[in-house]
Design a protein around this motif. Structure first.
Motif, PDB file in Angstrom:
ATOM      1  N   ILE A 229       0.833  -1.213   0.000  1.00  0.00           N
ATOM      2  CA  ILE A 229       0.000   0.000   0.000  1.00  0.00           C
ATOM      3  C   ILE A 229       0.862   1.255   0.000  1.00  0.00           C
ATOM      4  O   ILE A 229       0.350   2.357  -0.204  1.00  0.00           O
ATOM      5  CB  ILE A 229      -0.991  -0.025   1.188  1.00  0.00           C
ATOM      6  CG1 ILE A 229      -2.249   0.763   0.857  1.00  0.00           C
ATOM      7  CG2 ILE A 229      -0.346   0.502   2.463  1.00  0.00           C
ATOM      8  CD1 ILE A 229      -3.380   0.574   1.858  1.00  0.00           C
TER       9      ILE A 229
ATOM     10  N   ARG B 220       3.156   1.807  -2.185  1.00  0.00           N
ATOM     11  CA  ARG B 220       3.573   2.080  -3.542  1.00  0.00           C
ATOM     12  C   ARG B 220       3.122   3.473  -3.985  1.00  0.00           C
ATOM     13  O   ARG B 220       3.876   4.234  -4.566  1.00  0.00           O
ATOM     14  CB  ARG B 220       2.959   1.031  -4.475  1.00  0.00           C
ATOM     15  CG  ARG B 220       3.162   1.302  -5.949  1.00  0.00           C
ATOM     16  CD  ARG B 220       1.849   1.743  -6.596  1.00  0.00           C
ATOM     17  NE  ARG B 220       2.007   2.018  -7.997  1.00  0.00           N
ATOM     18  CZ  ARG B 220       1.668   1.185  -8.956  1.00  0.00           C
ATOM     19  NH1 ARG B 220       1.139   0.028  -8.654  1.00  0.00           N
ATOM     20  NH2 ARG B 220       1.855   1.516 -10.217  1.00  0.00           N
ATOM     21  N   GLY B 221       1.876   3.787  -3.649  1.00  0.00           N
ATOM     22  CA  GLY B 221       1.341   5.092  -4.009  1.00  0.00           C
ATOM     23  C   GLY B 221       2.078   6.230  -3.339  1.00  0.00           C
ATOM     24  O   GLY B 221       2.379   7.245  -3.970  1.00  0.00           O
ATOM     25  N   SER B 222       2.375   6.071  -2.070  1.00  0.00           N
ATOM     26  CA  SER B 222       3.063   7.169  -1.375  1.00  0.00           C
ATOM     27  C   SER B 222       4.491   7.313  -1.898  1.00  0.00           C
ATOM     28  O   SER B 222       4.968   8.438  -2.071  1.00  0.00           O
ATOM     29  CB  SER B 222       3.018   6.987   0.141  1.00  0.00           C
ATOM     30  OG  SER B 222       3.401   5.700   0.527  1.00  0.00           O
TER      31      SER B 222
ATOM     32  N   ALA C 245      -2.668  -4.487   4.972  1.00  0.00           N
ATOM     33  CA  ALA C 245      -1.512  -3.912   4.289  1.00  0.00           C
ATOM     34  C   ALA C 245      -0.458  -3.387   5.257  1.00  0.00           C
ATOM     35  O   ALA C 245       0.711  -3.266   4.891  1.00  0.00           O
ATOM     36  CB  ALA C 245      -1.960  -2.782   3.363  1.00  0.00           C
TER      37      ALA C 245
ATOM     38  N   LEU D 246      -1.769  10.126   4.086  1.00  0.00           N
ATOM     39  CA  LEU D 246      -1.722   8.709   3.704  1.00  0.00           C
ATOM     40  C   LEU D 246      -2.988   8.302   2.957  1.00  0.00           C
ATOM     41  O   LEU D 246      -2.943   7.460   2.051  1.00  0.00           O
ATOM     42  CB  LEU D 246      -1.523   7.835   4.947  1.00  0.00           C
ATOM     43  CG  LEU D 246      -0.129   7.942   5.581  1.00  0.00           C
ATOM     44  CD1 LEU D 246      -0.102   7.248   6.947  1.00  0.00           C
ATOM     45  CD2 LEU D 246       0.934   7.335   4.668  1.00  0.00           C
TER      46      LEU D 246
ATOM     47  N   ALA E 130      -2.495   9.565  -0.507  1.00  0.00           N
ATOM     48  CA  ALA E 130      -1.448   8.810  -1.206  1.00  0.00           C
ATOM     49  C   ALA E 130      -1.949   7.465  -1.705  1.00  0.00           C
ATOM     50  O   ALA E 130      -1.320   6.837  -2.555  1.00  0.00           O
ATOM     51  CB  ALA E 130      -0.248   8.596  -0.290  1.00  0.00           C
ATOM     52  N   THR E 131      -3.076   7.016  -1.172  1.00  0.00           N
ATOM     53  CA  THR E 131      -3.594   5.696  -1.521  1.00  0.00           C
ATOM     54  C   THR E 131      -4.988   5.791  -2.124  1.00  0.00           C
ATOM     55  O   THR E 131      -5.740   4.820  -2.096  1.00  0.00           O
ATOM     56  CB  THR E 131      -3.641   4.804  -0.254  1.00  0.00           C
ATOM     57  OG1 THR E 131      -4.422   5.476   0.749  1.00  0.00           O
ATOM     58  CG2 THR E 131      -2.258   4.541   0.294  1.00  0.00           C
TER      59      THR E 131
ATOM     60  N   ARG F  32      -6.150   3.774   2.362  1.00  0.00           N
ATOM     61  CA  ARG F  32      -5.556   3.654   3.691  1.00  0.00           C
ATOM     62  C   ARG F  32      -6.292   4.579   4.643  1.00  0.00           C
ATOM     63  O   ARG F  32      -6.192   5.796   4.574  1.00  0.00           O
ATOM     64  CB  ARG F  32      -4.064   4.001   3.645  1.00  0.00           C
ATOM     65  CG  ARG F  32      -3.401   3.767   4.987  1.00  0.00           C
ATOM     66  CD  ARG F  32      -1.898   3.684   4.851  1.00  0.00           C
ATOM     67  NE  ARG F  32      -1.267   3.602   6.158  1.00  0.00           N
ATOM     68  CZ  ARG F  32       0.037   3.577   6.351  1.00  0.00           C
ATOM     69  NH1 ARG F  32       0.844   3.624   5.315  1.00  0.00           N
ATOM     70  NH2 ARG F  32       0.542   3.499   7.559  1.00  0.00           N
TER      71      ARG F  32
END
Lengths: 141, 141, 141, 141
Positions: free
Chosen positions: A56, A58-60, B70, B87, B90-91, B95
């Motif tokens: 999870i 990966r996006g950040s 995750a 966060l 970012a997801t 998240r």
């Protein structure tokens, strides 16, 4: 001014050098990481998710790289926090304010960004710094 | 390191066992809930919305499960609040920092996550805990 | 059935082996490519965009890998074309029907997928095949 | 006309009865499936992904259920194909034209939809039919 200007472009070889150095550093710290390297335009060049790193993140990791490349600054310093939220909304979440992203600057030009994610913010940043230190001519942070 | 590594996978039978236990607990508390169980990768395995539970809590139930799987941790503990918002951005919102999500850990391996949503945070968490207590060998919280 | 089942997981070492072989093949063909390797759940493990490859092919490379891992089949064979469009809608565009994606199958288990994008379909597929041929024990196509 | 009207609502018990019957049928066919049951409003009530079913079919299973509930018809019959694409666009991909979705109709009222996905279209539909046959009073297809 001329119609076009010469610029520097980060190659895949350069990106993979950064990625390998980041992986080595993360391994030596015992903190598996997601590692993303983007070009100056924010497009992904190289990525690796180490065994045990959060998928999870990966996006950040990628958004830290994008943000650093796009702003020519380390990520995570936007103040006040409300501004960071507005900037995230304004960019469909692409501009992120978490530590662990650094611009890749060579000869004064931003050629890309590196973003690290899965550890704590300070661990992520440490890995990004180590990666840049391994690329000859890259500005250090 | 080898090209592949052996791991454990949560079956539908295991997931439905968790779901049934969560439903029983919620019923005994008189608080209808949305119950989501995902595998280690965050993909939905089993879901139930109890009569009277909010349909809009489906997303939070599932995202709590995804986040717990995750991150290998209970949801809801991110500090400071600003980091939780970043966060989430970012997801793409996956998240989530609400209580009620727990990782499903067997033999030291994360095999999935359970997320409960529609009650108060502490009620959601209580149901998630009861579910894990009903799965032989699962780490308790 | 038991609550859990043993399965195989693709490591980053395995993914990077595939990526290196794909890159070598693409180089020998003179066709720069985007190369994506995902795990069995469709989460990105390794990625490289070769110099000269289209950055807009990043999405197709990754989605080919995701589709192949999720369906345990080479991508591109859905019939009729209308069904492929419906499947893309049903998966928010993640299930893609372009050639160049192959499942990574070891000991009869799908452990991931590889997707190649930026060349012509048949070139993409040729690179994916060469990558799998370089991973000991992987099913060949 | 009165300001409000009595309607029937599908309970979780009813939904789980459908789910269990669908699972039995799929097992007897040897084709693992994703099974989704939604209420009349299209909100998810119950879901199961059988061991071996494609996780990427979760979206198609649910959208078949939503489409069937929303249109009071079996899915997959829109003509011409171009119209199906336009309807998908118009609904952000929620209205899907793949076989395997059936409306749940009791006493002439649509109380929900069931969607099956992971097999071939005709297999998916067969499972959906078997599920409805197991719910007393439900219209058969």
């Amino acid at each position: 001014m001329a119609d076009t200007q010469p610029t520097l472009r980060l190659t895949l070889d350069g990106a993979q050098k950064l990625l390998a150095a980041a992986k080595d550093k993360a391994q030596s710290m015992g903190v598996p990481q997601c590692i993303a390297i983007v070009d100056a335009a924010g497009h992904l060049l190289a990525f690796a998710r180490m065994d045990g790193a959060k998928y999870i993140s990966r996006g950040s990791a990628e958004r830290k790289a994008v943000t650093a490349a796009a702003t020519a600054q380390p990520t995570g310093g936007v103040q006040p926090p409300e501004a960071a939220v507005q900037l995230a909304f304004a960019t469909d979440g692409r501009r992120i304010n978490l530590p662990g992203g650094l611009p890749i600057i060579i000869e004064g030009q931003v050629v890309g960004g590196i973003g690290i994610g899965s550890g704590k913010g300070e661990e992520d940043l440490e890995v990004a710094k180590a990666a840049l230190a391994a690329l000859p001519g890259a500005k250090r942070f």
